[in-house]
Write an enzyme that holds these catalytic residues in place. Structure first.
Site, PDB file in Angstrom:
ATOM      1  N   GLN A  51      -4.954  -7.655   5.627  1.00 59.50           N
ATOM      2  CA  GLN A  51      -6.141  -8.492   5.681  1.00 59.50           C
ATOM      3  C   GLN A  51      -5.890  -9.776   4.894  1.00 59.50           C
ATOM      4  O   GLN A  51      -5.545  -9.737   3.720  1.00 59.50           O
ATOM      5  CB  GLN A  51      -7.330  -7.727   5.094  1.00 59.50           C
ATOM      6  N   THR A  92      -4.343   2.312   7.705  1.00 56.46           N
ATOM      7  CA  THR A  92      -4.350   0.969   8.288  1.00 56.46           C
ATOM      8  C   THR A  92      -5.762   0.541   8.681  1.00 56.46           C
ATOM      9  O   THR A  92      -6.532   1.328   9.232  1.00 56.46           O
ATOM     10  CB  THR A  92      -3.439   0.939   9.533  1.00 56.46           C
ATOM     11  N   GLY A 130       1.001  -1.992   9.245  1.00 60.84           N
ATOM     12  CA  GLY A 130       0.039  -2.828   9.951  1.00 60.84           C
ATOM     13  C   GLY A 130      -0.084  -4.195   9.317  1.00 60.84           C
ATOM     14  O   GLY A 130       0.423  -4.435   8.216  1.00 60.84           O
ATOM     15  N   HIS A 171     -15.419   1.886   6.524  1.00 63.14           N
ATOM     16  CA  HIS A 171     -14.682   1.254   5.425  1.00 63.14           C
ATOM     17  C   HIS A 171     -14.624  -0.232   5.783  1.00 63.14           C
ATOM     18  O   HIS A 171     -13.642  -0.727   6.327  1.00 63.14           O
ATOM     19  CB  HIS A 171     -13.281   1.849   5.298  1.00 63.14           C
ATOM     20  N   TYR A 215      11.851   8.730  12.498  1.00 61.48           N
ATOM     21  CA  TYR A 215      10.733   9.471  13.079  1.00 61.48           C
ATOM     22  C   TYR A 215      11.055  10.938  13.315  1.00 61.48           C
ATOM     23  O   TYR A 215      10.153  11.783  13.311  1.00 61.48           O
ATOM     24  CB  TYR A 215      10.269   8.793  14.368  1.00 61.48           C
ATOM     25  N   VAL A 257       0.831  -1.209   0.000  1.00 64.10           N
ATOM     26  CA  VAL A 257       0.000   0.000   0.000  1.00 64.10           C
ATOM     27  C   VAL A 257       0.860   1.251   0.000  1.00 64.10           C
ATOM     28  O   VAL A 257       0.667   2.159  -0.808  1.00 64.10           O
ATOM     29  CB  VAL A 257      -0.962   0.002   1.209  1.00 64.10           C
ATOM     30  N   THR A 306      -4.970  -5.853  -1.755  1.00 61.01           N
ATOM     31  CA  THR A 306      -5.386  -4.738  -2.601  1.00 61.01           C
ATOM     32  C   THR A 306      -4.459  -3.560  -2.329  1.00 61.01           C
ATOM     33  O   THR A 306      -4.131  -3.279  -1.181  1.00 61.01           O
ATOM     34  CB  THR A 306      -6.841  -4.315  -2.313  1.00 61.01           C
ATOM     35  N   SER A 336     -15.855   4.452  -2.754  1.00 57.31           N
ATOM     36  CA  SER A 336     -16.603   5.317  -3.657  1.00 57.31           C
ATOM     37  C   SER A 336     -16.039   5.270  -5.075  1.00 57.31           C
ATOM     38  O   SER A 336     -16.796   5.336  -6.051  1.00 57.31           O
ATOM     39  CB  SER A 336     -16.604   6.754  -3.126  1.00 57.31           C
TER      40      SER A 336
END
Length: 301
Positions: free
Chosen positions: A82, A119, A79, A175, A65, A12, A223, A149
């Protein structure tokens, strides 16, 4: 000098970075942070190879950071992903354990920009980031239902043979599995969408859009292209101070919960939420979605 920091250089995060490099944006500096610094370094080197042909001349660096201090925008994509058969809400506890220390590190740098959360479960993690950061809720935003959307616009446009950009329709709420489409306000420009498709077709489209992530994950494991493009759209709206209307995960102070809803976003984050007329059934669906997100957040307290 517009500085964006991406935390998490997985599929992502890097789809987002690649999308940024393929468009003209306001981003001058892009910093990549990952728990595996070598991974971030490799991604930065790979992205450098695009700059001979990219429409931008962005500086791309491996970050830490401390680089968040002067960032305009920190985008958190880190993270657990899924997995097939897993819902987004199934990720709540393990991703809360990842996001909390990340946000603490960001804030320890002296950061005072905008946090954009990606995330999953998206709305719960956005609310968690707001609570942990101490920032105003206008400056902690989730990608919301922008991706949902976009999928809706494509599906409807394909069905009625109209450019998806000319479909005025949003997915609202979580979401996730309790998302819904307020069909009563959907338009093909100024013409009501129900002039083009039947109620049964609307139901089928809504289900297809809601299930599309599961279908993609089943076929290819994850995705990422869609959300990468959506994040670039959100970034442009913020850094260019567009005051664009997007269905972002924003805080509803009366309901005290984050969820995807059309709002005006610009340089200072969320400027205001719109007031959308909905049918009684659509209102009930919104309440159900709000409740699902509240329950998810309560499970990590």
């Amino acid at each position: 000098m517009e500085r964006v920091v991406i935390i998490g250089t997985g599929n992502v995060g890097m789809s987002y970075a690649f999308s940024l490099l393929n468009q003209r944006t306001e981003v001058d500096e892009l910093f990549l942070i990952d728990r595996t610094r070598a991974k971030a370094a490799g991604e930065a080197l790979d992205l450098h190879s695009t700059l001979g042909y990219s429409p931008t001349n962005m500086k791309i660096r491996v970050g830490s950071y401390s680089d968040c201090k002067d960032a305009n925008l920190v985008v958190i994509t880190a993270g657990a992903p899924q997995a097939p058969g897993e819902t987004r809400m199934d990720l709540v506890r393990k991703n809360a354990a990842i996001i909390t220390p990340i946000v603490n590190e960001v804030m320890a740098s002296g950061f005072n920009g905008i946090i954009l959360m990606v995330t999953n479960p998206l709305d719960v993690m956005t609310q968690l980031a707001w609570k942990v950061s101490g920032l105003p809720h206008s400056k902690v935003i989730g990608s919301g239902t922008v991706l949902d959307s976009s999928r809706l616009k494509y599906t409807v446009g394909h069905q009625i043979k109209v450019n998806p950009k000319d479909i005025d329709a949003y997915v609202l709420g979580e979401h996730g599995d309790s998302s819904f489409v307020p069909w009563s306000v959907c338009r093909v420009r100024l013409q009501p969408l129900n002039d083009f498709i039947s109620d049964s077709q609307m139901t089928a489209i809504e289900e297809r859009v809601r299930e599309s992530a599961y279908e993609i994950i089943k076929r290819k494991g994850a995705t990422y292209y869609g959300i990468g493009m959506c994040l670039t759209r959100i970034t442009n709206a913020i850094l260019s101070n567009e005051r664009a209307v997007l269905p972002l995960s924003c805080y509803d102070s009366s309901e005290r919960v984050y969820y995807g809803y059309p709002c005006v976003v610009g340089r200072n984050g969320i400027e205001r939420r719109l007031d959308i007329p909905m049918s009684a059934l659509e209102r009930r669906k919104l309440v159900k979605s709000q409740s699902a997100i509240r329950e998810g957040f309560a499970s990590i307290k």
